[in-house]
Design an enzyme around this catalytic site. Structure first.
Site, PDB file in Angstrom:
ATOM      1  N   GLY A  15       0.820  -1.211   0.000  1.00 26.66           N
ATOM      2  CA  GLY A  15       0.000   0.000   0.000  1.00 26.66           C
ATOM      3  C   GLY A  15       0.850   1.255   0.000  1.00 26.66           C
ATOM      4  O   GLY A  15       0.580   2.206   0.735  1.00 26.66           O
ATOM      5  N   THR A  17       1.372   3.491  -2.374  1.00 30.13           N
ATOM      6  CA  THR A  17       1.082   4.503  -3.393  1.00 30.13           C
ATOM      7  C   THR A  17       0.476   5.773  -2.817  1.00 30.13           C
ATOM      8  O   THR A  17       0.354   6.777  -3.521  1.00 30.13           O
ATOM      9  CB  THR A  17       0.126   3.937  -4.468  1.00 30.13           C
ATOM     10  OG1 THR A  17      -1.072   3.488  -3.821  1.00 30.13           O
ATOM     11  CG2 THR A  17       0.782   2.775  -5.211  1.00 30.13           C
ATOM     12  N   SER A  18       0.082   5.750  -1.548  1.00 24.59           N
ATOM     13  CA  SER A  18      -0.509   6.940  -0.938  1.00 24.59           C
ATOM     14  C   SER A  18      -0.415   6.834   0.576  1.00 24.59           C
ATOM     15  O   SER A  18      -0.055   5.784   1.121  1.00 24.59           O
ATOM     16  CB  SER A  18      -1.983   7.101  -1.353  1.00 24.59           C
ATOM     17  OG  SER A  18      -2.754   6.026  -0.847  1.00 24.59           O
ATOM     18  N   ILE A  20       0.175   6.769   4.525  1.00 25.31           N
ATOM     19  CA  ILE A  20       1.293   6.353   5.382  1.00 25.31           C
ATOM     20  C   ILE A  20       2.251   5.440   4.623  1.00 25.31           C
ATOM     21  O   ILE A  20       3.467   5.515   4.808  1.00 25.31           O
ATOM     22  CB  ILE A  20       0.751   5.668   6.661  1.00 25.31           C
ATOM     23  CG1 ILE A  20       0.096   6.717   7.568  1.00 25.31           C
ATOM     24  CG2 ILE A  20       1.866   4.946   7.416  1.00 25.31           C
ATOM     25  CD1 ILE A  20      -0.626   6.143   8.768  1.00 25.31           C
ATOM     26  N   GLY A  21       1.713   4.588   3.739  1.00 31.27           N
ATOM     27  CA  GLY A  21       2.584   3.692   2.982  1.00 31.27           C
ATOM     28  C   GLY A  21       3.548   4.455   2.092  1.00 31.27           C
ATOM     29  O   GLY A  21       4.737   4.137   2.037  1.00 31.27           O
ATOM     30  N   SER A 147      -4.119  -0.658  14.184  1.00 28.45           N
ATOM     31  CA  SER A 147      -4.962   0.465  14.570  1.00 28.45           C
ATOM     32  C   SER A 147      -5.405   0.309  16.011  1.00 28.45           C
ATOM     33  O   SER A 147      -5.653  -0.809  16.482  1.00 28.45           O
ATOM     34  CB  SER A 147      -6.197   0.523  13.669  1.00 28.45           C
ATOM     35  OG  SER A 147      -7.176   1.378  14.214  1.00 28.45           O
ATOM     36  N   TYR A 172     -14.003  -3.565   9.987  1.00 29.91           N
ATOM     37  CA  TYR A 172     -12.664  -2.970   9.919  1.00 29.91           C
ATOM     38  C   TYR A 172     -11.879  -3.274  11.195  1.00 29.91           C
ATOM     39  O   TYR A 172     -10.716  -3.684  11.137  1.00 29.91           O
ATOM     40  CB  TYR A 172     -12.764  -1.457   9.711  1.00 29.91           C
ATOM     41  CG  TYR A 172     -11.412  -0.766   9.716  1.00 29.91           C
ATOM     42  CD1 TYR A 172     -10.595  -0.782   8.589  1.00 29.91           C
ATOM     43  CD2 TYR A 172     -10.952  -0.121  10.857  1.00 29.91           C
ATOM     44  CE1 TYR A 172      -9.352  -0.166   8.597  1.00 29.91           C
ATOM     45  CE2 TYR A 172      -9.715   0.496  10.881  1.00 29.91           C
ATOM     46  CZ  TYR A 172      -8.913   0.474   9.746  1.00 29.91           C
ATOM     47  OH  TYR A 172      -7.667   1.082   9.766  1.00 29.91           O
TER      48      TYR A 172
END
Length: 269
Positions: A15, A17-18, A20-21, A147, A172
């Site tokens: 992940g 590409t945007s 925190i990643g 989280s 989630y």
């Protein structure tokens, strides 16, 4: 936070590409690491790598684009094979990719509730497949970006897909609890970190204002530093080690989760 050198380290960030990643990949590359930049598509991964290379001081040779749509476990398996072939020694796997559960109950083509698969099962499968690379040298580790919402969760052992009773927040949170439990799996040294509530696509789940993605990423990057000693299964709230939720501890829970995950990804493991 002190700057440390990671020039001998190879790190895969899912992940990337945007959010925190992306910031994690940037900070790792700035410290000299070779970063495997994962995106959902080859185009998205390459675009992120190109953006990172355009940033000051990052050498394009440090960046390798990898792609897999985590709603399709077959693509996770294909990516893992490519990583093993091209990077037989992997120092760190950052399991960061995540999706907010949708308002309506949604299954992937593999038949799993979408947030359970993207946030946990895909990472479970990827970690298991990359175990040879992560354990080829001492010191390999996994950093699960979890989280604080895992504290509100329970794993519905008899209905993990939440087909009978669905709530996006509960789905989630369950996926984040599973990821946190998985850190205690003995096969690979792993930790979990809550990077703080940040201004990312997941912010709507928290209902409060967040810090920047770069601030959250700094807590993830710190745990990639081999100078930071970690204990398998440890949980961090930003830069402080704290106890995870009681539901995330216990050898029986770890074994039960592994059995469930093996069943749900079994056709691909």
């Amino acid at each position: 936070m002190s700057v440390f050198d990671l020039s001998s380290r190879t790190v895969l960030v899912t992940g990337a590409t945007s959010g925190i990643g992306y910031e994690t990949a940037r900070q790792l590359a700035e410290r000299g690491a070779t970063v495997l930049v994962h995106g959902r598509t080859a185009e998205a991964a390459q675009a992120a790598a190109d953006r990172l290379a355009a940033a000051a001081g990052i050498n394009a040779a440090q960046l390798c684009a990898f792609s897999a749509d985590f709603t399709r476990l077959e693509e996770v398996e294909t990516m893992a094979r490519r990583v093993l072939a091209e990077h037989p020694r992997l120092d760190v796997l950052v399991n960061n990719a995540a999706t907010a559960a949708p308002e309506r109950h949604t299954l992937t083509p593999d038949g799993n509730e979408i947030s359970l698969q993207v946030n946990f099962l895909a990472h479970y499968l990827l970690t298991c497949l990359l175990e040879p690379a992560l354990t080829s040298d001492p010191g390999g580790r996994v950093v699960n970006v979890s989280s604080s919402l895992h504290r509100t969760a329970s794993i519905q052992w008899n209905d993990p897909q939440r087909a009978r009773r669905y709530s996006r927040l509960a789905a989630y949170a369950q996926s984040q609890l599973a990821l946190t439990v998985f850190a205690a799996d003995p096969r690979v040294t792993a930790v979990s970190v809550h990077p703080g509530v940040c201004e990312t696509d997941l912010l709507s789940l928290y209902g409060i204002e967040g810090g920047t993605a770069a601030q959250g990423a700094a807590h993830v990057v710190r745990l990639c530093d081999p100078a930071i000693d970690v204990i398998n299964g440890a949980y961090y709230d930003r830069d402080k080690r704290v106890d995870p939720a009681p539901a995330a501890t216990g050898d029986r829970t770890v074994r039960r989760l592994s059995k469930l995950a093996d069943h749900l990804v079994g056709q691909h493991a």
